[in-house]
Design a protein around this motif. Structure first.
Motif, PDB file in Angstrom:
ATOM      1  N   ASP A   1       0.944  -0.826   0.265  1.00 18.99           N
ATOM      2  CA  ASP A   1      -0.301   0.001  -0.174  1.00 18.99           C
ATOM      3  C   ASP A   1       0.707   1.008  -0.502  1.00 18.99           C
ATOM      4  O   ASP A   1      -0.213   2.363  -0.473  1.00 18.99           O
TER       5      ASP A   1
ATOM      6  N   SER B   1       3.739   0.966  -4.756  1.00 18.12           N
ATOM      7  CA  SER B   1       2.827  -0.084  -4.899  1.00 18.12           C
ATOM      8  C   SER B   1       2.203  -1.235  -5.546  1.00 18.12           C
ATOM      9  O   SER B   1       1.402  -0.682  -6.613  1.00 18.12           O
TER      10      SER B   1
ATOM     11  N   GLN C   1      -0.958  -1.686  -4.813  1.00 13.72           N
ATOM     12  CA  GLN C   1      -2.474  -1.535  -5.077  1.00 13.72           C
ATOM     13  C   GLN C   1      -2.351  -0.393  -6.413  1.00 13.72           C
ATOM     14  O   GLN C   1      -3.322  -0.486  -6.501  1.00 13.72           O
ATOM     15  N   ASP C   2      -1.267   0.347  -6.481  1.00 12.31           N
ATOM     16  CA  ASP C   2      -0.802   1.615  -7.374  1.00 12.31           C
ATOM     17  C   ASP C   2      -0.721   0.963  -8.824  1.00 12.31           C
ATOM     18  O   ASP C   2      -1.019   1.037  -9.575  1.00 12.31           O
TER      19      ASP C   2
ATOM     20  N   LYS D   1      -4.495  -0.575  -9.778  1.00 16.65           N
ATOM     21  CA  LYS D   1      -5.676   0.595  -9.890  1.00 16.65           C
ATOM     22  C   LYS D   1      -5.417   1.087 -11.723  1.00 16.65           C
ATOM     23  O   LYS D   1      -6.035   1.257 -12.131  1.00 16.65           O
TER      24      LYS D   1
ATOM     25  N   GLY E   1      -4.905  -6.490  -6.305  1.00 15.70           N
ATOM     26  CA  GLY E   1      -4.787  -5.489  -4.898  1.00 15.70           C
ATOM     27  C   GLY E   1      -3.702  -5.838  -3.788  1.00 15.70           C
ATOM     28  O   GLY E   1      -3.481  -5.306  -3.034  1.00 15.70           O
TER      29      GLY E   1
ATOM     30  N   ARG F   1      -4.005  -9.227  -1.887  1.00 14.27           N
ATOM     31  CA  ARG F   1      -5.366  -9.260  -0.451  1.00 14.27           C
ATOM     32  C   ARG F   1      -4.661 -10.682  -1.017  1.00 14.27           C
ATOM     33  O   ARG F   1      -4.973 -11.819  -1.316  1.00 14.27           O
TER      34      ARG F   1
END
Length: 102
Positions: free
Chosen positions: A37, A44, A46-47, A50, A100, A102
């Motif tokens: 994150d 990251s 997550q980036d 996205k 992401g 996860r």
């Protein structure tokens, strides 16, 4: 009782890919430059998710980038190739990152 065992096995199988993917990322030094994150040396996870969320071939492209390395997509610092990484592991990592991490 048998139904409980089946339910527990299903929960274990559903949660295994995320654990296995983080383990693969840690074992292959991905976590030295990336965090889930926040930006470290690289973006990251997550980036990354996205940026590529609407790209149809994102999984194949990212798995290829993991295996071949690259530069220029996120700045001047190159990402080293993971040429020895199994194709299945690269795909698992790509899927995990695109979800992401996860």
């Amino acid at each position: 009782m048998k139904l409980i065992h089946i339910a527990l096995a299903a929960v274990t199988l559903v949660s295994m890919p995320a654990f296995a993917s983080k383990e693969i990322a840690s074992k292959n030094a991905c976590m030295a430059c990336h965090a889930v994150d926040r930006k470290l040396v690289g973006p990251s996870f997550q980036d990354v998710a996205k940026k590529y969320k609407d790209q149809k071939d994102a999984e194949a492209m990212l798995a290829g980038s993991i295996k071949k390395g690259g530069a220029g997509k996120w700045g001047p610092v190159p990402m080293p190739a993971q040429a020895a990484l199994a194709e299945a592991d690269a795909k698992t990592l790509a899927t995990w990152v695109l979800a992401g991490a996860r």
